[in-house]
Scaffold this active site. Structure first.
Site, mmCIF file in Angstrom:
data_model
loop_
_atom_site.group_PDB
_atom_site.id
_atom_site.type_symbol
_atom_site.label_atom_id
_atom_site.label_comp_id
_atom_site.label_asym_id
_atom_site.label_seq_id
_atom_site.Cartn_x
_atom_site.Cartn_y
_atom_site.Cartn_z
ATOM 1 N N ARG A 70 14.727 -1.359 6.094
ATOM 2 C CA ARG A 70 15.486 -2.037 5.197
ATOM 3 C C ARG A 70 15.534 -0.515 4.504
ATOM 4 O O ARG A 70 15.365 -0.998 2.967
ATOM 5 C CB ARG A 70 15.262 -2.887 4.573
ATOM 6 C CG ARG A 70 15.525 -4.132 5.435
ATOM 7 C CD ARG A 70 15.301 -6.113 4.987
ATOM 8 N NE ARG A 70 14.008 -5.319 4.247
ATOM 9 C CZ ARG A 70 13.282 -6.384 4.617
ATOM 10 N NH1 ARG A 70 13.090 -6.330 5.968
ATOM 11 N NH2 ARG A 70 11.684 -6.096 3.622
ATOM 12 N N GLU B 13 -2.604 -10.598 3.917
ATOM 13 C CA GLU B 13 -2.160 -10.112 5.209
ATOM 14 C C GLU B 13 -0.245 -10.477 5.075
ATOM 15 O O GLU B 13 -0.555 -11.872 4.387
ATOM 16 C CB GLU B 13 -2.999 -10.365 6.050
ATOM 17 C CG GLU B 13 -3.551 -8.819 6.298
ATOM 18 C CD GLU B 13 -4.288 -8.415 5.912
ATOM 19 O OE1 GLU B 13 -3.199 -7.216 6.900
ATOM 20 O OE2 GLU B 13 -4.513 -7.104 5.458
ATOM 21 N N VAL C 260 0.676 -0.940 -0.438
ATOM 22 C CA VAL C 260 0.056 -0.341 0.243
ATOM 23 C C VAL C 260 0.768 1.185 -0.033
ATOM 24 O O VAL C 260 0.689 2.380 -0.838
ATOM 25 C CB VAL C 260 -1.310 0.338 0.957
ATOM 26 C CG1 VAL C 260 -1.943 1.138 0.923
ATOM 27 C CG2 VAL C 260 -1.673 -1.038 1.139
ATOM 28 N N LYS D 49 -12.281 -5.771 11.075
ATOM 29 C CA LYS D 49 -13.942 -5.069 9.635
ATOM 30 C C LYS D 49 -15.378 -5.447 10.199
ATOM 31 O O LYS D 49 -15.568 -4.609 10.751
ATOM 32 C CB LYS D 49 -13.189 -5.949 8.831
ATOM 33 C CG LYS D 49 -11.911 -5.436 8.097
ATOM 34 C CD LYS D 49 -12.301 -5.877 6.005
ATOM 35 C CE LYS D 49 -10.663 -5.905 5.898
ATOM 36 N NZ LYS D 49 -10.386 -6.428 4.683
ATOM 37 N N GLU E 237 -10.641 4.719 6.276
ATOM 38 C CA GLU E 237 -11.323 4.567 5.471
ATOM 39 C C GLU E 237 -10.517 2.807 4.383
ATOM 40 O O GLU E 237 -11.397 2.060 4.415
ATOM 41 C CB GLU E 237 -11.698 5.239 3.856
ATOM 42 C CG GLU E 237 -12.780 5.081 2.405
ATOM 43 C CD GLU E 237 -13.739 4.521 3.696
ATOM 44 O OE1 GLU E 237 -15.149 5.186 4.016
ATOM 45 O OE2 GLU E 237 -14.661 3.353 3.239
#
Ligand SMILES: NC(=O)c1ccc[n+]([C@@H]2O[C@H](COP(=O)([O-])OP(=O)(O)OC[C@H]3O[C@@H](n4cnc5c(N)ncnc54)[C@H](O)[C@@H]3O)[C@@H](O)[C@H]2O)c1
Ligand SMILES: N[C@@H](CCO)C(=O)O
Ligand code: NA
Length: 435
Positions: free
Chosen positions: A43, A188, A11, A203, A127
């Site tokens: 890193r 994940e 992301v 969630k 969001e």
């Protein structure tokens, strides 16, 4: 205006790219240019030359970056509970706006984050944490605030929806589909979060808290992952005119709220049945608005970064106007969360039984004993047995679909069935949802 980015993975790297590519548009929407003050990574020496950013901005000192006086907005996309909680609460208590995609932390300790936001009079936006790119939380916490929400039903985990879709459409094995979801940036860091239902449960806790204006703890969400879903379940669903989907169901009832995540069969004609791949969809049923459906990309770096950028623009505009968002969700209500035993739905039960006269009526009687009424009963064929051919007793497979019954009633029935001499094995029990 300056922003600190914490984490530069799937992301975070897309946030960097979009902030660069859309810099002029963002400046026009905010009213001034947004600059990245630094990017916290684990890193710093790693080759990130593909990213349009000055390599000198990478740092391993995330907390130092958060505390820098020139930083206005902190964007947390590293994940996990600590040190993310310390970074976020520090930023908020210093009055900095925070944008995060971290549902695990919000579900585990949303109260602390909200308290820090109130104490620091700072914005906390998230969001991206639920249903990726889909605008869902802001509609829940803003647009629908004049209404009363009765039920939220949806698919809120892209990885498990991708796995169920692949198993249904291509016949891929569970393992193959999970590996592909990882490569595509949906899963994940620890895939157990997805396949064991923790991500969906987090969630669900966030959705239920916002939808019903009450505090729902992660531990209060009933959770079943999809690891027990087999090719046979997928085939049984197809025979029933259904597909298997990972569902999240939150309802407000007269005596409390019920929140659960688990795989379930859903009729092929239901709109959720055609939500495939890593797409998510969420139905919201509100008293005055009626049924609303939110649909779109639930996972993936670029799509999720869109939601992060939307929040960045919102909090940046607030800062320019010298305001923060009103946070009604900080005033938790106190509705009890009901146990799974009270949740009522239909069930699909498969069992291997001995093939002898009277079996059907005795099996039906066991359901009736617990007040579970049957919608359909089907003999699906001869049951497979591991016994040598000459020792095999005649067997058959029974498939029962019930009318609505509580989880407690169904569990008690299955317990009786598994102790009966007539039933060799209850091979699968799955909820049937969507009506
Ligand atoms: N990938 C998705 O589709 C998606 C969608 C919605 C929300 N999210 C959430 O967004 C967050 C990030 O997800 P992701 O998929 O980008 O994960 P990722 O593992 O690809 O990236 C996280 C990055 O943060 C870095 N990081 C972790 N701890 C750090 C630390 N202490 N200091 C510095 N850097 C650290 C890691 O090295 C990694 O590069 C998570 O909270 C996740 O739940 C992800
Ligand atoms: N792992 C999550 C990312 C989006 O929250 C999913 O598959 O839905
Ligand atoms: Na979203």
């Amino acid at each position: 205006m300056k922003l600190a980015l914490l984490g530069c993975g799937t992301v975070g790297s897309e946030v960097v790219r979009l902030m660069h590519d859309k810099a002029d548009d963002l400046a026009a929407r905010i009213g001034e240019r947004m600059e990245i003050a630094g990017v916290a990574v684990r890193r710093p020496g790693r080759d990130r030359s593909h990213l349009p950013i000055d390599p000198n901005l990478f740092t391993t000192d995330a907390l130092g970056l958060v505390k820098r006086p020139d930083v206005d907005i902190v964007v947390e996309v590293a994940g996990g509970i600590e040190p993310a909680r310390t970074w976020i609460t520090t930023a908020l208590s210093e009055g900095k706006a925070v944008v995060t995609a971290n549902k695990a932390l919000l579900a585990a300790d949303g109260a602390s984050l909200n308290a820090a936001a109130v104490a620091g009079d700072a914005d906390l936006y998230y969001e991206a944490a639920v249903a990726g790119a889909i605008p869902l939380l802001r509609p829940l916490r803003d647009s629908l605030h004049g209404d009363s929400i009765d039920r939220v039903l949806g698919i809120v985990n892209g990885t498990t929806n991708f796995i169920c879709t692949q198993m249904t459409q291509t016949g891929a094995s569970f393992g193959e589909a999970l590996a592909e979801a990882g490569e595509l940036g949906y899963a994940e860091a620890d895939p157990s979060a997805d396949i064991d239902g923790y991500d969906a449960a987090a969630k669900a806790a966030i959705i239920a808290s916002l939808a019903f204006h009450t505090k729902v703890e992660l531990s209060e969400v009933y959770r079943e992952g999809i690891t027990d879903v087999t090719a046979a379940d997928v085939a049984a669903a197809a025979e029933q005119g259904c597909v298997v989907k990972p569902l999240c169901i939150a309802t407000r009832e007269p005596d409390g709220v019920s929140v659960r995540v688990h795989p379930a069969m859903i009729d092929k004609a239901h709109p959720l049945a055609s939500v495939n791949g890593a797409y998510n969809a969420v139905f919201v049923e509100a008293e005055a608005a009626g049924s609303l459906m939110f649909y779109g990309a639930g996972a993936g770096g670029t799509a999720t970064a869109s939601a992060v950028l939307g929040d960045i623009v919102a909090v940046a505009r607030h800062r320019r106007g010298g305001v923060t968002a009103f946070r009604p969700e900080a005033a938790w209500g106190d509705l009890p969360v009901k146990s799974i035993g009270e949740a009522s739905t239909r069930y699909h039960v498969c069992m291997d039984v001995t093939d002898e006269p009277g079996v059907l009526s005795q099996v039906a009687a066991m359901f009736a004993h617990h007040d579970v009424s049957l919608a359909t009963v089907r003999q699906a064929g001869r049951a497979a047995s591991s016994a040598p051919a000459d020792k095999q007793a005649a067997g058959a497979q029974l498939v029962v679909v019930t009318h609505a019954a509580t989880d407690a009633q169904l569990s008690a029935t299955v317990e009786d069935l598994s102790h009966s001499d007539l039933v060799r094995e209850v091979t699968s029990v799955m909820r049937v949802e969507g009506k």
